[in-house]
Design a protein around this motif. Structure first.
Motif, PDB file in Angstrom:
ATOM      1  N   LYS A 155       0.840  -1.217   0.000  1.00  0.00           N
ATOM      2  CA  LYS A 155       0.000   0.000   0.000  1.00  0.00           C
ATOM      3  C   LYS A 155       0.868   1.259   0.000  1.00  0.00           C
ATOM      4  CE  LYS A 155      -4.403  -1.277   0.390  1.00  0.00           C
ATOM      5  NZ  LYS A 155      -4.672  -2.357   1.347  1.00  0.00           N
ATOM      6  N   CYS A 156       1.929   1.279   0.845  1.00  0.00           N
ATOM      7  CA  CYS A 156       2.780   2.461   0.943  1.00  0.00           C
ATOM      8  C   CYS A 156       3.408   2.788  -0.407  1.00  0.00           C
ATOM      9  CB  CYS A 156       3.864   2.252   2.001  1.00  0.00           C
ATOM     10  SG  CYS A 156       4.778   0.720   1.820  1.00  0.00           S
ATOM     11  N   GLN A 157       3.784   1.730  -1.122  1.00  0.00           N
ATOM     12  CA  GLN A 157       4.395   1.943  -2.433  1.00  0.00           C
ATOM     13  C   GLN A 157       3.397   2.600  -3.383  1.00  0.00           C
ATOM     14  OE1 GLN A 157       5.354  -1.519  -4.842  1.00  0.00           O
ATOM     15  NE2 GLN A 157       7.341  -0.644  -5.329  1.00  0.00           N
ATOM     16  N   GLU A 158       2.150   2.142  -3.307  1.00  0.00           N
ATOM     17  CA  GLU A 158       1.118   2.688  -4.189  1.00  0.00           C
ATOM     18  C   GLU A 158       0.888   4.176  -3.948  1.00  0.00           C
ATOM     19  OE1 GLU A 158      -2.574   0.483  -3.819  1.00  0.00           O
ATOM     20  OE2 GLU A 158      -1.448  -1.382  -4.117  1.00  0.00           O
ATOM     21  N   VAL A 159       0.934   4.576  -2.660  1.00  0.00           N
ATOM     22  CA  VAL A 159       0.496   5.941  -2.354  1.00  0.00           C
ATOM     23  C   VAL A 159       1.618   6.970  -2.292  1.00  0.00           C
ATOM     24  CG1 VAL A 159      -1.570   5.157  -1.140  1.00  0.00           C
ATOM     25  CG2 VAL A 159       0.546   5.502   0.143  1.00  0.00           C
ATOM     26  N   CYS A 160       2.870   6.550  -2.281  1.00  0.00           N
ATOM     27  CA  CYS A 160       3.967   7.511  -2.132  1.00  0.00           C
ATOM     28  C   CYS A 160       4.059   8.440  -3.352  1.00  0.00           C
ATOM     29  CB  CYS A 160       5.309   6.801  -1.950  1.00  0.00           C
ATOM     30  SG  CYS A 160       6.685   7.972  -1.894  1.00  0.00           S
ATOM     31  N   PRO A 161       3.994   9.736  -3.133  1.00  0.00           N
ATOM     32  CA  PRO A 161       4.045  10.660  -4.271  1.00  0.00           C
ATOM     33  C   PRO A 161       5.445  10.799  -4.871  1.00  0.00           C
ATOM     34  CG  PRO A 161       3.773  11.871  -2.202  1.00  0.00           C
ATOM     35  CD  PRO A 161       3.766  10.425  -1.848  1.00  0.00           C
ATOM     36  N   PHE A 162       6.457  10.306  -4.160  1.00  0.00           N
ATOM     37  CA  PHE A 162       7.825  10.430  -4.665  1.00  0.00           C
ATOM     38  C   PHE A 162       8.393   9.109  -5.178  1.00  0.00           C
ATOM     39  CE2 PHE A 162       7.326  13.928  -1.675  1.00  0.00           C
ATOM     40  CZ  PHE A 162       7.685  14.991  -2.492  1.00  0.00           C
ATOM     41  N   ASN A 163       7.554   8.108  -5.208  1.00  0.00           N
ATOM     42  CA  ASN A 163       8.029   6.817  -5.697  1.00  0.00           C
ATOM     43  C   ASN A 163       9.205   6.328  -4.865  1.00  0.00           C
ATOM     44  OD1 ASN A 163       7.461   4.877  -7.498  1.00  0.00           O
ATOM     45  ND2 ASN A 163       8.192   5.973  -9.307  1.00  0.00           N
ATOM     46  N   SER A 164       9.170   6.601  -3.565  1.00  0.00           N
ATOM     47  CA  SER A 164      10.370   6.332  -2.781  1.00  0.00           C
ATOM     48  C   SER A 164      10.348   4.965  -2.093  1.00  0.00           C
ATOM     49  CB  SER A 164      10.577   7.442  -1.738  1.00  0.00           C
ATOM     50  OG  SER A 164       9.610   7.301  -0.723  1.00  0.00           O
ATOM     51  N   VAL A 165       9.236   4.222  -2.245  1.00  0.00           N
ATOM     52  CA  VAL A 165       9.188   2.903  -1.624  1.00  0.00           C
ATOM     53  C   VAL A 165       9.604   1.869  -2.659  1.00  0.00           C
ATOM     54  CG1 VAL A 165       7.732   1.227  -0.438  1.00  0.00           C
ATOM     55  CG2 VAL A 165       7.268   3.669  -0.195  1.00  0.00           C
ATOM     56  N   LEU A 166      10.560   1.047  -2.306  1.00  0.00           N
ATOM     57  CA  LEU A 166      10.919   0.020  -3.279  1.00  0.00           C
ATOM     58  C   LEU A 166      10.659  -1.373  -2.723  1.00  0.00           C
ATOM     59  CD1 LEU A 166      14.087  -1.291  -2.819  1.00  0.00           C
ATOM     60  CD2 LEU A 166      14.556   1.125  -3.192  1.00  0.00           C
ATOM     61  N   HIS A 167      10.312  -2.241  -3.640  1.00  0.00           N
ATOM     62  CA  HIS A 167      10.011  -3.612  -3.273  1.00  0.00           C
ATOM     63  C   HIS A 167      11.177  -4.469  -3.731  1.00  0.00           C
ATOM     64  CE1 HIS A 167       7.095  -7.294  -3.601  1.00  0.00           C
ATOM     65  NE2 HIS A 167       7.887  -7.346  -2.555  1.00  0.00           N
ATOM     66  N   ARG A 168      11.959  -4.950  -2.758  1.00  0.00           N
ATOM     67  CA  ARG A 168      13.077  -5.812  -3.124  1.00  0.00           C
ATOM     68  C   ARG A 168      12.550  -7.236  -3.233  1.00  0.00           C
ATOM     69  NH1 ARG A 168      17.607  -6.070   0.991  1.00  0.00           N
ATOM     70  NH2 ARG A 168      16.167  -7.593   1.823  1.00  0.00           N
ATOM     71  N   LEU A 169      12.742  -7.836  -4.432  1.00  0.00           N
ATOM     72  CA  LEU A 169      12.094  -9.116  -4.721  1.00  0.00           C
ATOM     73  C   LEU A 169      13.022 -10.300  -4.484  1.00  0.00           C
ATOM     74  CD1 LEU A 169      10.769  -7.876  -8.128  1.00  0.00           C
ATOM     75  CD2 LEU A 169       9.300  -8.357  -6.174  1.00  0.00           C
ATOM     76  N   VAL A 170      12.432 -11.468  -4.453  1.00  0.00           N
ATOM     77  CA  VAL A 170      13.185 -12.702  -4.584  1.00  0.00           C
ATOM     78  C   VAL A 170      12.747 -13.269  -5.929  1.00  0.00           C
ATOM     79  CG1 VAL A 170      13.740 -14.916  -3.569  1.00  0.00           C
ATOM     80  CG2 VAL A 170      13.024 -13.039  -2.113  1.00  0.00           C
ATOM     81  N   PRO A 171      13.587 -13.106  -6.964  1.00  0.00           N
ATOM     82  CA  PRO A 171      13.109 -13.380  -8.321  1.00  0.00           C
ATOM     83  C   PRO A 171      12.517 -14.783  -8.509  1.00  0.00           C
ATOM     84  CG  PRO A 171      15.244 -12.306  -8.379  1.00  0.00           C
ATOM     85  CD  PRO A 171      14.966 -12.605  -6.950  1.00  0.00           C
ATOM     86  N   CYS A 172      13.207 -15.809  -7.964  1.00  0.00           N
ATOM     87  CA  CYS A 172      12.727 -17.170  -8.215  1.00  0.00           C
ATOM     88  C   CYS A 172      11.376 -17.406  -7.558  1.00  0.00           C
ATOM     89  CB  CYS A 172      13.750 -18.206  -7.754  1.00  0.00           C
ATOM     90  SG  CYS A 172      14.225 -18.046  -6.027  1.00  0.00           S
TER      91      CYS A 172
END
Lengths: 487, 85
Positions: A155-172
């Motif tokens: 949710k935080c990523q969706e609403v941040c106006p500065f695009n400052s939240v990043l989602h670090r993934l586990v690709p596999c």
């Protein structure tokens, strides 16, 4: 999913081609243990910690190419030549298709949402207001996530106006539609084969190359050397994978040693005809929904996860199965090798028993390189009379299957078709209730790879470029291939 | 019917291509036709393995004459004609 053009695929194709070159020269047994040193010479600038680890990785790539189940049968004391002798002297279990290299695995930590430097500590603070778990705190005027509280809802990523939240993934883990990837107690990757549908998405996602397919090319090479008649059946997706026409591809495959080449589109026509009949029959009987059955990974999903969908899956055989039938009827003594973009076809081949071997386009490309065959320079072979199944070459593209089936129905007006183009975690959840949700139609085409087979794990060309070539633009691919060094 | 002394020979390609394209239905109709009209002794039905002409199928051979891409109903008509001859 990783872009096809990357250092790992380049290395893979180099390893494949080098091994095959030695095989065709008859020197593989003596040279195989030298190949890691040839590919990673002393003065290499390593991308991993050191050249020794890089060489060890090349060794693992070779093991995978030999078809070794690395997870189970890796013995570092054993020279590659010993493995090779085993491979050519006894039959290996072809399944599972995938295997893992724990030394390559970077043991990526669980996926996490993190606040980056882009956070301006704004006044509105929508992240704070919208977090359902109060996991946002402000330290020195900037947002920070309390990981123990975070449920990774995004949710935080969706609403941040500065695009400052990043989602670090586990690709596999992220790419596996059925949650078959897990980490062992040390954090290294493991595959739960009871769940795995052999789609290959994990192996294409891992940037460390820690999940690899066990090739089954060596049994095929042995068939080719045995002087037995061998027919290659080529998947419709092959058009667009090489810088030449279908006729030229056919010639090139014969130059590798196959006696005959038959298009799987021919069997795809039978799939279309029979599926059309079945669909008409089912609709008249009152069935609410029928799905296609040609995607073997989807068939695996049904078998391993959603057996209730057997009721909606068409009973019609796949194009590969029909093509093998046709070939055996015309030439009962021939061996049959399927060449396609798909890893799960190997699972289907094991069940079918009419197909003797399965290789991918990338393995075929390595054979061309090893034999110095330039597809765009070879003569064009006669494709024979293809008029009745030409349209079935579209089986390789999302929406192509349903089009071919509907075209062959007596009364197409009774069909309301839709399609599932690619299965990820979300779509898999939807599949679980597909027979309950308000139906979008009564006929659904299902493909596990986004865009269809032209985006399969065994392809070597980006789907966009492949489409250009399929439409007759041969220059697009020659240019792209030069740039990408894949072929 | 049955005026002709010589048997009418009907050969059907039973390869999976012709079978899918319509010879399965043709065979069914043919067997019904023979039964209903009591012409078992006048019509000889023979199946074939793939005749190698899949894409122009279904292939049916009536008294040594080949027919390509032929519908089940037409085969019955042809046989009727041959029987009356």
């Amino acid at each position: 999913m990783l872009e096809i053009n990357n250092q790992f695929t380049h290395l893979k194709s180099k390893v494949y081609a080098t091994v095959l070159k030695c095989f065709f020269n008859g020197t593989l047994e003596e040279d195989i243990d030298k190949i890691p040193f040839w590919i990673i010479p002393k003065d290499t600038d390593p991308s991993r910690c050191c050249i020794y680890k890089e060489r060890a990785m090349v060794r693992y790539r070779i093991l995978a190419f030999l078809g070794i189940n690395i997870e189970k049968d890796d013995d570092e004391m054993k020279p590659l030549s010993d493995y090779y002798r085993e491979v050519i002297s006894k039959q290996m279990k072809p399944l599972p298709v995938l295997t893992t290299i724990s030394t390559a695995c970077s043991a990526c930590p669980q996926d996490q949402y993190l606040i980056s430097d882009a956070c301006r500590g704004c006044y509105a603070r929508p992240c704070l207001a919208n977090c359902p778990k109060d996991a946002i705190e402000f330290i020195n005027g900037k947002a920070s996530i309390i990981q123990e509280k975070c449920i990774r809802c995004g949710k935080c990523q969706e609403v941040c106006p500065f695009n400052s939240v990043l989602h670090r993934l586990v690709p596999c883990e992220g790419s596996c539609p059925v949650d078959a990837i897990k980490k062992n107690e040390k954090g290294f990757v493991e595959i739960d084969y009871k769940k795995c549908i052999s789609c290959g998405k994990c192996s294409r996602s891992c940037p460390f190359g820690a999940i690899v397919e066990r090739s089954s090319i060596f049994p095929v090479l042995q068939i080719l050397q045995s002087k037995e008649r061998t027919t290659a059946i080529i998947a419709p997706a092959i058009d667009g994978q090489f810088p030449g026409t279908l006729g030229q591809i056919k010639t090139a495959i014969k130059m590798v040693g196959f006696d005959d080449v038959v298009e799987v589109s021919e069997g795809a026509e039978l799939t279309s005809i029979n599926e059309a009949k079945e669909l008409e029959h089912r609709i008249k009987r009152g069935d609410k929904l029928m799905s296609t059955s040609c995607c073997p990974s989807y068939v695996e999903i049904i078998e391993k996860h959603l057996p209730k969908l057997n009721a909606i899956k068409s009973d019609t055989l796949s194009p590969m199965a029909y093509t093998a039938q046709l070939v055996k009827e015309r030439d009962p003594n021939t061996k049959i090798v399927f060449i396609g973009p798909c890893l799960a076809k190997r699972v289907e081949a094991v069940k079918l028993k009419t197909v003797d071997g399965v290789i991918t386009f990338s393995e075929l490309a390595s054979m061309f390189i090893a034999k110095d065959i330039d597809v765009k320079e070879v003569q064009e072979a006669d494709l024979g009379d293809t008029h009745s199944f030409e349209d079935c070459r579209d089986f390789a593209i999302s929406e192509g299957v349903k089009g071919c089936v509907i075209k062959r129905m007596e009364d197409p007006s009774i069909v309301k078709p839709y399609n599932i183009d690619g299965i990820d975690k979300k779509v898999f959840k939807m599949l679980k209730v597909i027979d309950k949700i308000p139906s979008k139609g009564n006929f659904v085409e299902v493909m596990v790879c986004d865009g269809g087979c032209i985006n399969g794990p065994g392809t070597i060309v980006k789907p966009k470029i492949a489409m250009k070539l399929r439409n007759g633009n041969t220059q697009a691919i020659t240019k792209a291939m030069k740039k990408e060094r894949l072929y | 019917m049955g005026l002709n002394m010589a048997k009418v020979k009907v050969e059907l390609c039973m390869g999976s291509s012709c079978f899918s394209r319509g010879n399965s239905k043709t065979l069914e109709l043919l067997e019904n036709f023979v039964k209903e009209n009591n012409v078992e002794n006048d019509v000889e039905i023979e199946g074939h393995l793939c005749l190698g002409r899949c894409s122009s199928g279904p292939i049916v051979r009536v008294n040594n004459k080949d027919y390509e891409n032929i519908k089940a109903e037409c085969v019955i008509d042809l046989i009727r004609e041959e029987l009356i001859k």
